[in-house]
Design an enzyme around this catalytic site. Sequence first.
Site, PDB file in Angstrom:
ATOM      1  N   HIS A 167     -10.045  -2.753   4.320  1.00  0.00           N
ATOM      2  CA  HIS A 167     -10.677  -3.527   3.261  1.00  0.00           C
ATOM      3  C   HIS A 167     -10.210  -4.970   3.282  1.00  0.00           C
ATOM      4  CE1 HIS A 167      -6.827  -2.013   1.729  1.00  0.00           C
ATOM      5  NE2 HIS A 167      -6.803  -3.068   0.938  1.00  0.00           N
ATOM      6  N   ASP A 175      -6.708 -18.299  -1.306  1.00  0.00           N
ATOM      7  CA  ASP A 175      -5.751 -17.312  -1.807  1.00  0.00           C
ATOM      8  C   ASP A 175      -4.666 -17.089  -0.765  1.00  0.00           C
ATOM      9  OD1 ASP A 175      -4.384 -15.040  -2.686  1.00  0.00           O
ATOM     10  OD2 ASP A 175      -6.190 -14.119  -3.512  1.00  0.00           O
ATOM     11  N   GLU A 259      -8.544   2.392  -1.792  1.00  0.00           N
ATOM     12  CA  GLU A 259      -8.796   3.540  -2.660  1.00  0.00           C
ATOM     13  C   GLU A 259     -10.181   4.124  -2.417  1.00  0.00           C
ATOM     14  OE1 GLU A 259      -6.123   1.659  -6.309  1.00  0.00           O
ATOM     15  OE2 GLU A 259      -8.279   1.294  -6.189  1.00  0.00           O
ATOM     16  N   THR A 420      -1.876   5.648  -8.538  1.00  0.00           N
ATOM     17  CA  THR A 420      -1.121   4.592  -9.185  1.00  0.00           C
ATOM     18  C   THR A 420      -0.948   4.892 -10.677  1.00  0.00           C
ATOM     19  OG1 THR A 420      -1.056   2.183  -9.489  1.00  0.00           O
ATOM     20  CG2 THR A 420      -3.207   3.257  -9.572  1.00  0.00           C
ATOM     21  N   GLU A 459       2.596   5.584  -7.324  1.00  0.00           N
ATOM     22  CA  GLU A 459       2.727   4.137  -7.175  1.00  0.00           C
ATOM     23  C   GLU A 459       2.691   3.486  -8.546  1.00  0.00           C
ATOM     24  OE1 GLU A 459      -0.060   2.235  -4.629  1.00  0.00           O
ATOM     25  OE2 GLU A 459       0.718   3.159  -2.789  1.00  0.00           O
ATOM     26  N   ASN A 460       3.239   2.284  -8.622  1.00  0.00           N
ATOM     27  CA  ASN A 460       3.120   1.478  -9.826  1.00  0.00           C
ATOM     28  C   ASN A 460       1.945   0.520  -9.672  1.00  0.00           C
ATOM     29  OD1 ASN A 460       5.035   0.533  -7.783  1.00  0.00           O
ATOM     30  ND2 ASN A 460       5.159  -1.344  -9.001  1.00  0.00           N
ATOM     31  N   ARG A 495       5.473  -4.294  -5.251  1.00  0.00           N
ATOM     32  CA  ARG A 495       5.899  -4.424  -3.889  1.00  0.00           C
ATOM     33  C   ARG A 495       7.070  -5.366  -3.781  1.00  0.00           C
ATOM     34  NH1 ARG A 495       1.807  -5.389  -0.226  1.00  0.00           N
ATOM     35  NH2 ARG A 495       0.100  -4.852  -1.665  1.00  0.00           N
TER      36      ARG A 495
END
Length: 542
Positions: A167, A175, A259, A420, A459-460, A495
Amino acid sequence: MAIASPSVPTFFASFCCTGAECTRFFLRSPSLVGNRSHRTRRCRLTISSGLNSSKPSDAGGHVSPNNGDFQYELQHGFSAQRSKGSPVFVTLPVDVVSSSGEVRRWKTMVQSFRAIAAAGVEGVVMEVWWGLVEREEPRVYNWQGYMEIVALARRCGLKVRVVMAFHQCGTGPGDPSWIPLPQWVLEEMDRDPDLAFSDRFGTRNMEYISLGCDILPVLRGRSPIQTYVDFMRNFRDTFKPFLGLTITVIQVGMGPAGELRYPSCPSHKLTWAWRSYELGEFQCYDKYMLASLNACAREIGMHEWGNGGPIGTGNLMHNPEHTEFFRSNGSWNTPYGKFFLEWYSRMLLLHGERICKEAETIFRGIEVRTSAKVAGIHWHYGTQSHPSELTAGYYNTSIRDGYLPIVRMFCKYGFTLCSTCFEMQDADEKQRNPVSSPEGFLRQLLLTARICGIPLEGENSGARLDDKSFQQVLKMSSFYSDGLEKPSFSFNFVRMDKNFFEYDNWVRFTRFVRQMSGGHNFRAKLDFGRVSSMKVGAACAY
């Protein structure tokens, strides 16, 4: 985002046993790679820093001896025998590998790997970006930077979880995290804009190729599924010496942000505070998705149902109770609504199954686990229709379990489920949106995982390093594991960034690692003396 420190010292770790037999060895010692002693020893870990690290001339890497600029100690008990707790992994920065395929901030990366290994972290999560590896031409792969990271992890005694990232990352060229799809793929999307998802307004989403053309030869003679397969197969052949030893998990990306979902809401907006009101848009208006919808409608003799998505869905920030489709007694629960939502969710499930089947074949016979990720879309969980889940492709409502078919499909192919939201609490989210429920969503998913007996990766959602968030992770992991004879749970912290190694954050994180492991393999008392948190942060900052 991460920034490089101009003069960052290097960590060198040595273990000095306090028993009669004393041994001194560096953390890069081969004895820490793959082979672990079965004797439990009481050790003192000394971490010293030097300013003389250098990038390796080969994939193996080299770290110069300590020059003693400053040092500090962590007094702790270290068990070389792994505990029965839940291992913790740390996700690497998005931009750890540059667009040219080189590892960024090599000296800092060496320090960081040594530090997290000393803290009892099991390994790292490394996203392997399709847009970087196969960037210029089809079937031309550049694995150089990722190979160097895996080799470094092996020398530091760390495991690696690899994410096949098919993706886009970021919002655009401005960015710092910008990683688009491969250039040659974007050229094909320019020629045929319908390769991108589209909503009813004609807005196209370039994060992921439309699953409506999964098996069509739209990418220079190959289908998207064939392209993903070739990528994974080349990865397997290139990294074969590491598979099962250093690389232990392959997470296969299946949609935006990796996802299994539709890009009903742009991924970068999901981190915004007001995203808790987003209804999302159905992504079914490219010609390939419309052709499938039209064919299904014709099969049941309802031609008029095949011309597009539902009407009366409101706008992105609409109150669902003020919409014709999503309100409690809305058309989502009519024969038409059921037809459309079943088709929409079935297309997503079929996409996931195609990829699972191919990945299972590619990695069959190799001692690595495969996993896949489900999105934590919780901001309308307390309503009847769950609109934000429906637009993402999860046909989950107050009267229907939309996650059970997905978990069963993962289980069928031996996949681990990744999800998550583990650090999120209803009390916080309901202040923004009273019908949001991350805990409700996660409990439903975890119960489904328990029923199906599928291993779980947590995951957070955001890089929060406060005790409240860590305690919530422990709570939700226990919700899944308690009572299971063979619980299989691990946690990926998302992360590593410039705040991760700041003194207070590092203390909280290492405490969390101990708690996840059951407190047996790492009982640390951090004692940095007069070394300030500024120095600790500088030692490993990005």
